[in-house]
Design an enzyme around this catalytic site. Structure first.
Site, PDB file in Angstrom:
ATOM      1  N   HIS A 118       1.203  -1.542   0.068  1.00 45.31           N
ATOM      2  CA  HIS A 118       0.260  -0.131  -0.093  1.00 45.31           C
ATOM      3  C   HIS A 118       1.093   1.439   0.120  1.00 45.31           C
ATOM      4  CE1 HIS A 118      -3.662   2.521   1.159  1.00 45.31           C
ATOM      5  NE2 HIS A 118      -2.775   3.319   2.155  1.00 45.31           N
TER       6      HIS A 118
ATOM      7  N   HIS B  45       7.069  14.761 -33.976  1.00 41.11           N
ATOM      8  CA  HIS B  45       6.516  13.740 -33.055  1.00 41.11           C
ATOM      9  C   HIS B  45       5.155  13.000 -34.392  1.00 41.11           C
ATOM     10  CE1 HIS B  45       7.652  13.729 -28.974  1.00 41.11           C
ATOM     11  NE2 HIS B  45       8.603  14.187 -30.087  1.00 41.11           N
TER      12      HIS B  45
END
Length: 431
Positions: free
Chosen positions: A228, A325
């Site tokens: 956790h 890109h």
């Protein structure tokens, strides 16, 4: 030479060897104890998530969230302790009786009264916790390690007699003494606890510390290991991954990472990280197309918006802007995408109405609109887009489309260059 394996198999597909995992993003031969390809999710939006500053879930909303998470295929749902309030007890009972595929857990203090009430709700298992750091022992419950160990054995033994699954977790594990931790974990493992839990309660741990602690613990207990991680210092996802590499078996998550303070490991973020580690395992085990639905439900319930840069579902997650890109993405999406948007029910978007745009992206839009324009035409329109964006900011896609269509119509009578030259502002495109 035949592929070497460690004899373990993928829990979702027993015919596929766990090693080597064919992925360029991790070692071909990972740690023999690694569970990157064999883990379970304990989804804690209905427990940890209730501790988020804005959170209030009535019974109907809890049931809606529980069903949405069950549709994704999470292994467990963790609910607020029935000792928190009378309504919390009633909600535990209601969700435990829904007949969901996920196992239902509730989170309790290491106390017999809590255990008795929790068992009565009909949940499948109890998550028991008590603080072990010097901070919590002095300023919270005030008990020493001998008391903590004796109480843990008493409560776990009682729960096991009821036939329920039980996890024992220390709280503030990374600020606890290692000898104390290993001693109590060995004691509860010896009496047959299903899982022991490590909790980075204040979000202070880093991946190296996590790996070392989990690997050490893995060497002294035979039960499962749950982790956790709080996100105060931004390491929750990385810590979860490191824990699985070292042999942890279960990771706690919440939708959008909501929880106490900055929350815990976000469910979507964990999916993104684990998908990069073993895509087929994650795709085959979980319904990734459902993540956006549950995030929208929770975001609305706690009055927040899904962040623009959210893992997978943020509106920028699969948006490409820079010209270099865009060109590569149009040729092969893998050049700049580690995640396939279609695997998550999402779509990519190539932004073209700005000063950084490239003519290849504009040409792609020309083709989508079925316009009869040449490469030179696309380059000319691209330069106009850049010039307008330099002065007026980004153009909307509708404006780009309008510019392309005007240029295309004018090309029929040979006035396309003049039309382009006359446009000095975006307003002239729609005029």
């Amino acid at each position: 030479m035949p592929e070497q394996t460690n004899g373990q198999t993928n829990g979702n597909n027993p015919d596929r060897p766990r090693e080597p995992i064919v992925s360029p993003y991790q070692s071909k031969y990972p740690d023999p104890m690694s569970n990157v390809s064999n883990f379970k999710i304990i989804e804690s939006t209905l427990r940890e998530g209730e501790q988020f500053a804005n959170a209030f879930f009535d019974t109907a909303k809890k049931i809606e969230i529980a069903k949405a998470l069950d549709d994704i295929g999470v292994d467990y749902l963790e609910l607020t302790s029935p000792m928190a309030s009378e309504q919390s007890r009633l909600d535990c009972t209601a969700i435990a009786n829904l007949g969901l595929k996920a196992k239902i857990l509730t989170h309790i203090r290491c106390h017999m009264d809590d255990a008795k009430v929790a068992i009565s709700t009909g949940v499948d298992g109890l998550d028991v916790v008590i603080g072990t750091s010097s901070y919590l022992r002095e300023f919270s419950h005030g008990k020493d390690m001998d008391y903590i160990t004796a109480k843990a054995i008493e409560v776990i033994t009682f729960i096991k007699k009821s036939g329920l699954e039980v996890r024992f977790s220390t709280e503030d594990s990374f600020r606890s003494d290692l000898v104390d931790l290993l001693s109590i974990y060995k004691a509860v493992d010896k009496i047959g606890v299903n899982r022991v839990g490590i909790a980075d309660t204040v979000g202070c741990a880093n991946p190296r510390q996590v790996y070392e602690l989990v690997k050490t613990l893995r060497s002294v207990v035979s039960c499962d290991i749950e982790c956790h991680f709080h996100n105060d210092t931004g390491c929750a996802i990385a810590n979860a991954y490191a824990a699985l590499e070292a042999g942890a078996t279960h990771i706690d998550t919440s939708v959008l990472g909501i929880g106490e303070r900055n929350g815990i490991t976000p469910l979507g973020g964990l999916f993104a990280r684990m998908y990069a580690g073993d895509k087929e395992y994650v795709k085959n085990k979980y319904n990734l197309h459902k993540i956006r639905d549950v995030e929208n439900i929770v975001a609305e319930a706690v009055d927040v918006t899904v962040p623009f840069n959210n893992y997978i579902t943020g509106y920028c997650a699969f948006t490409h802007k820079a010209g270099i890109h865009a060109k590569a993405i149009l040729n092969n999406p893998s050049t700049y995408e580690i995640l396939k948007p279609e695997d998550f029910g999402m779509t990519r978007y190539v932004s073209i109405g700005h000063r950084l745009t490239g003519w290849n992206a504009v040409k792609n839009r020309v083709e989508q609109l079925n316009l009869d324009l040449t490469d030179e035409d696309a380059k000319a329109v691209t330069q106009k887009i850049k010039a307008l964006a330099d002065v007026h900011g980004a153009l909307s896609l509708d404006m780009v489309d309008g510019l392309l269509k005007k240029f295309h119509e004018a090309k029929g009578d040979g006035t396309h260059k003049e039309v382009l030259n006359r446009i000095e502002s975006p307003a002239q495109i729609v005029a």
